[in-house]
Every structure is written in C-alpha cells, then in structure tokens.
Design a protein around this motif. Structure first.
Motif, PDB file in Angstrom:
ATOM      1  N   PHE A   1       0.852  -1.179   0.000  1.00 37.11           N
ATOM      2  CA  PHE A   1       0.000   0.000   0.000  1.00 37.11           C
ATOM      3  C   PHE A   1       0.893   1.236   0.000  1.00 37.11           C
ATOM      4  CE2 PHE A   1       0.935  -1.027   4.361  1.00 37.11           C
ATOM      5  CZ  PHE A   1       1.158   0.190   4.967  1.00 37.11           C
ATOM      6  N   LYS A   2       0.350   2.382  -0.416  1.00 38.22           N
ATOM      7  CA  LYS A   2       1.133   3.615  -0.417  1.00 38.22           C
ATOM      8  C   LYS A   2       1.226   4.140   1.010  1.00 38.22           C
ATOM      9  CE  LYS A   2       2.128   7.860  -2.735  1.00 38.22           C
ATOM     10  NZ  LYS A   2       1.981   8.650  -3.950  1.00 38.22           N
ATOM     11  N   ALA A   3       2.456   4.230   1.516  1.00 38.24           N
ATOM     12  CA  ALA A   3       2.672   4.678   2.893  1.00 38.24           C
ATOM     13  C   ALA A   3       2.685   6.205   2.961  1.00 38.24           C
ATOM     14  CB  ALA A   3       3.993   4.122   3.415  1.00 38.24           C
ATOM     15  N   ALA A   4       2.344   6.725   4.121  1.00 35.89           N
ATOM     16  CA  ALA A   4       2.445   8.166   4.366  1.00 35.89           C
ATOM     17  C   ALA A   4       3.913   8.580   4.357  1.00 35.89           C
ATOM     18  CB  ALA A   4       1.812   8.501   5.713  1.00 35.89           C
ATOM     19  N   ASP A   5       4.184   9.884   4.235  1.00 37.33           N
ATOM     20  CA  ASP A   5       5.574  10.360   4.239  1.00 37.33           C
ATOM     21  C   ASP A   5       6.298   9.924   5.504  1.00 37.33           C
ATOM     22  OD1 ASP A   5       5.298  11.523   1.769  1.00 37.33           O
ATOM     23  OD2 ASP A   5       4.897  13.524   2.556  1.00 37.33           O
ATOM     24  N   ASP A   6       5.625  10.017   6.638  1.00 34.74           N
ATOM     25  CA  ASP A   6       6.135   9.496   7.909  1.00 34.74           C
ATOM     26  C   ASP A   6       5.134   8.447   8.384  1.00 34.74           C
ATOM     27  OD1 ASP A   6       8.368  11.276   8.132  1.00 34.74           O
ATOM     28  OD2 ASP A   6       6.976  12.842   8.781  1.00 34.74           O
TER      29      ASP A   6
ATOM     30  N   ALA B   1       9.680   1.916  10.626  1.00 36.05           N
ATOM     31  CA  ALA B   1       9.206   3.285  10.881  1.00 36.05           C
ATOM     32  C   ALA B   1      10.040   4.262  10.059  1.00 36.05           C
ATOM     33  CB  ALA B   1       9.307   3.629  12.360  1.00 36.05           C
ATOM     34  N   LYS B   2       9.388   5.310   9.556  1.00 38.63           N
ATOM     35  CA  LYS B   2      10.058   6.343   8.763  1.00 38.63           C
ATOM     36  C   LYS B   2       9.688   7.701   9.327  1.00 38.63           C
ATOM     37  CE  LYS B   2      10.375   8.084   4.009  1.00 38.63           C
ATOM     38  NZ  LYS B   2       9.478   9.246   3.931  1.00 38.63           N
ATOM     39  N   ALA B   3      10.699   8.537   9.556  1.00 37.03           N
ATOM     40  CA  ALA B   3      10.496   9.906  10.042  1.00 37.03           C
ATOM     41  C   ALA B   3      11.533  10.811   9.410  1.00 37.03           C
ATOM     42  CB  ALA B   3      10.596   9.962  11.564  1.00 37.03           C
TER      43      ALA B   3
ATOM     44  N   GLY C   1      12.544  11.222   6.453  1.00 37.46           N
ATOM     45  CA  GLY C   1      13.395  10.592   5.453  1.00 37.46           C
ATOM     46  C   GLY C   1      14.259   9.457   5.962  1.00 37.46           C
ATOM     47  N   THR C   2      14.335   9.258   7.269  1.00 31.47           N
ATOM     48  CA  THR C   2      15.134   8.178   7.843  1.00 31.47           C
ATOM     49  C   THR C   2      14.229   6.999   8.190  1.00 31.47           C
ATOM     50  OG1 THR C   2      16.703   9.757   8.766  1.00 31.47           O
ATOM     51  CG2 THR C   2      16.723   7.541   9.698  1.00 31.47           C
ATOM     52  N   ILE C   3      14.691   5.788   7.868  1.00 31.28           N
ATOM     53  CA  ILE C   3      13.922   4.567   8.099  1.00 31.28           C
ATOM     54  C   ILE C   3      14.668   3.707   9.111  1.00 31.28           C
ATOM     55  CG2 ILE C   3      13.051   2.452   7.025  1.00 31.28           C
ATOM     56  CD1 ILE C   3      13.122   4.161   4.329  1.00 31.28           C
ATOM     57  N   PHE C   4      13.937   3.190  10.096  1.00 30.56           N
ATOM     58  CA  PHE C   4      14.477   2.233  11.063  1.00 30.56           C
ATOM     59  C   PHE C   4      13.746   0.907  10.889  1.00 30.56           C
ATOM     60  CE2 PHE C   4      16.476   4.636  14.902  1.00 30.56           C
ATOM     61  CZ  PHE C   4      17.117   5.535  14.064  1.00 30.56           C
ATOM     62  N   PHE C   5      14.497  -0.190  11.000  1.00 31.70           N
ATOM     63  CA  PHE C   5      13.946  -1.538  11.097  1.00 31.70           C
ATOM     64  C   PHE C   5      14.107  -2.005  12.535  1.00 31.70           C
ATOM     65  CE2 PHE C   5      14.893  -3.089   6.470  1.00 31.70           C
ATOM     66  CZ  PHE C   5      13.897  -2.271   5.979  1.00 31.70           C
ATOM     67  N   TYR C   6      13.105  -2.724  13.049  1.00 33.14           N
ATOM     68  CA  TYR C   6      13.130  -3.211  14.427  1.00 33.14           C
ATOM     69  C   TYR C   6      12.609  -4.650  14.481  1.00 33.14           C
ATOM     70  CZ  TYR C   6      12.291   1.875  15.256  1.00 33.14           C
ATOM     71  OH  TYR C   6      12.303   3.251  15.235  1.00 33.14           O
ATOM     72  N   ALA C   7      12.961  -5.347  15.573  1.00 29.65           N
ATOM     73  CA  ALA C   7      12.374  -6.652  15.875  1.00 29.65           C
ATOM     74  C   ALA C   7      12.117  -6.743  17.370  1.00 29.65           C
ATOM     75  CB  ALA C   7      13.306  -7.782  15.426  1.00 29.65           C
ATOM     76  N   SER C   8      11.155  -7.598  17.746  1.00 29.32           N
ATOM     77  CA  SER C   8      10.784  -7.757  19.147  1.00 29.32           C
ATOM     78  C   SER C   8      10.223  -9.154  19.379  1.00 29.32           C
ATOM     79  CB  SER C   8       9.726  -6.717  19.523  1.00 29.32           C
ATOM     80  OG  SER C   8       9.192  -6.964  20.812  1.00 29.32           O
TER      81      SER C   8
ATOM     82  N   GLN D   1       1.859   8.604  10.636  1.00 34.25           N
ATOM     83  CA  GLN D   1       2.369   9.812  11.291  1.00 34.25           C
ATOM     84  C   GLN D   1       3.790   9.565  11.785  1.00 34.25           C
ATOM     85  OE1 GLN D   1      -0.746   9.643  14.319  1.00 34.25           O
ATOM     86  NE2 GLN D   1       0.807   9.295  15.895  1.00 34.25           N
ATOM     87  N   LYS D   2       4.466  10.627  12.151  1.00 32.84           N
ATOM     88  CA  LYS D   2       5.839  10.541  12.645  1.00 32.84           C
ATOM     89  C   LYS D   2       5.854   9.973  14.062  1.00 32.84           C
ATOM     90  CE  LYS D   2       8.333  14.142  11.850  1.00 32.84           C
ATOM     91  NZ  LYS D   2       8.988  15.461  11.933  1.00 32.84           N
ATOM     92  N   ILE D   3       6.788   9.049  14.305  1.00 29.50           N
ATOM     93  CA  ILE D   3       7.013   8.555  15.656  1.00 29.50           C
ATOM     94  C   ILE D   3       8.459   8.861  16.044  1.00 29.50           C
ATOM     95  CG2 ILE D   3       5.323   6.699  15.341  1.00 29.50           C
ATOM     96  CD1 ILE D   3       7.807   4.756  15.448  1.00 29.50           C
ATOM     97  N   ASN D   4       8.767   8.748  17.327  1.00 30.35           N
ATOM     98  CA  ASN D   4      10.140   8.872  17.805  1.00 30.35           C
ATOM     99  C   ASN D   4      10.860   7.574  17.461  1.00 30.35           C
ATOM    100  OD1 ASN D   4      12.541   8.898  19.234  1.00 30.35           O
ATOM    101  ND2 ASN D   4      11.656   9.617  21.132  1.00 30.35           N
ATOM    102  N   LEU D   5      11.780   7.613  16.508  1.00 27.80           N
ATOM    103  CA  LEU D   5      12.458   6.409  16.031  1.00 27.80           C
ATOM    104  C   LEU D   5      13.302   5.736  17.123  1.00 27.80           C
ATOM    105  CD1 LEU D   5      13.652   7.670  12.525  1.00 27.80           C
ATOM    106  CD2 LEU D   5      11.673   6.235  13.027  1.00 27.80           C
TER     107      LEU D   5
END
Length: 192
Positions: A51-56, A127-129, A131-138, A184-188
């Motif tokens: 799907f088309k993601a939001a900018d953040d 997550a993207k904020a 222009g920066t993208i983070f990958f996470y696992a849990s 929306q933007k999150i704290n990466l």
C-alpha cells in the motif's frame, strides 16, 4: 487493526487469505527478491501485497513462518522502484533455525543477518520519520531492538507491506497478525 488500504499486488501469491485480524501469504516454488552483489543473480518473483505509505509512518506486525527450505521467509517490505527497495524478514537458515534478516537494495542487495528467533514467530516493525527509516524486531511486540537504519529515495512515495518467499524451496507460508499502522511521525529511538 485491519490492513491499510487500498493495496496492490506485486507478483501474486500462490495462495492468500486476509481478514481484519490476519493475512496469510503463500509464496510459490523458487520465489525470491534479491540482487546478488557479486552479479549473476537477480530475482523479483516473491509475492508482495503493498500500500502507499504516508511520508512518515510506522508499520508493525507479528510474523510467523512455516518454513520448509533455506531462505523461506515472511517479510515486511518497502518499495521505491524496481532497483530501490528493502525488506525485513524472518528467514529460515541452513541449520533450520529462523533468523531476523534485512536486505537493502540500491541497484544490488546488501544482506545482513541480525539474530536468531526463538520459535517460529517474531514481531517486526518499520518506521520512517523525516526521510530516515528504522527496522526493528521484538520477541513480545513491546520491547524493540533496532536492526538497521537506512534511507531510500522516495520517488513518487514509498510502498510498504507484506511479502513471502521460497528461493530454494517448493513454497512457504507467512502468517501476519497484530497489525499496527500509524500514518504519522514517531520517535524512532523509542524502543517501548
């Protein structure tokens, strides 16, 4: 939370099923998405529901993989263009364990293995904020580990979503549950 919509296919799944709470993708035989950095191998056949993601944005899900062969996987995917994309996966290894792996492709693929998974499932998040993208696992969907930090040129906007693959096998299924999408933007750096 249900799947974000509208969505589009890149390479349809051998089988798939979706409802408000889960998505199952089954990749067919010899399906992959990878450009070997040494040359000589390029694959773009894995099924992807995007799907088309939001900018953040933030997208997370629990991924469970029914793996039968090495490299069978279930993934979160980001797509900017045919030569620029990334994926965060739970992937089967030669010794039959599952690992969290990430691939970033800018012409060729940069593949990194992070750590083994306990059992057959793990939570993955992108997550993207700004222009920066983070990958996470849990392991539990609450305490997150940062896997990778990257950027992708957005082009006309990033597509995000779900994928499965079976590069060396006869097919594999990935079950995605517990979806969360925030446009929306999150704290990466917040790992809780």
């Amino acid at each position: 939370m249900g799947l974000p919509s509208p969505y589009t296919w890149q390479n349809k799944a051998a089988e798939w099923n979706a409802n408000a709470n889960s998505l199952t993708l089954t990749a067919g035989k010899k399906t992959d998405w990878f450009v070997y950095p040494g040359g000589g191998y390029t694959a773009n056949s894995s099924p992807r529901l995007l799907f088309k993601a939001a900018d953040d944005f933030m997208l997370s899900t629990k991924v469970e993989v029914k793996a039968h062969a090495t490299y069978d996987a279930g993934c979160l995917a980001l797509y900017a263009s045919t030569s620029t994309w990334a994926k965060l996966c739970v992937e089967a290894q030669a010794d039959h364990r599952l690992d969290v792996i990430s691939v970033v492709t800018r012409g060729s693929s940069d593949d990194a293995t992070s750590f083994p998974v306990s059992g057959t499932s793990i939570y993955l998040k992108i997550a993207k904020a700004d222009g920066t993208i983070f990958f996470y696992a849990s392991e539990d969907g609450k305490a997150w580990t940062i896997i990778r930090k990257l950027t992708l040129p957005p082009g006309d906007g990033l597509l995000a979503g779900f994928s499965a693959q079976s590069p060396d096998g006869n097919g594999a299924s990935a079950l995605f549950t517990d979806f969360h999408y925030l446009p929306q933007k999150i704290n990466l750096w917040n790992l809780r």
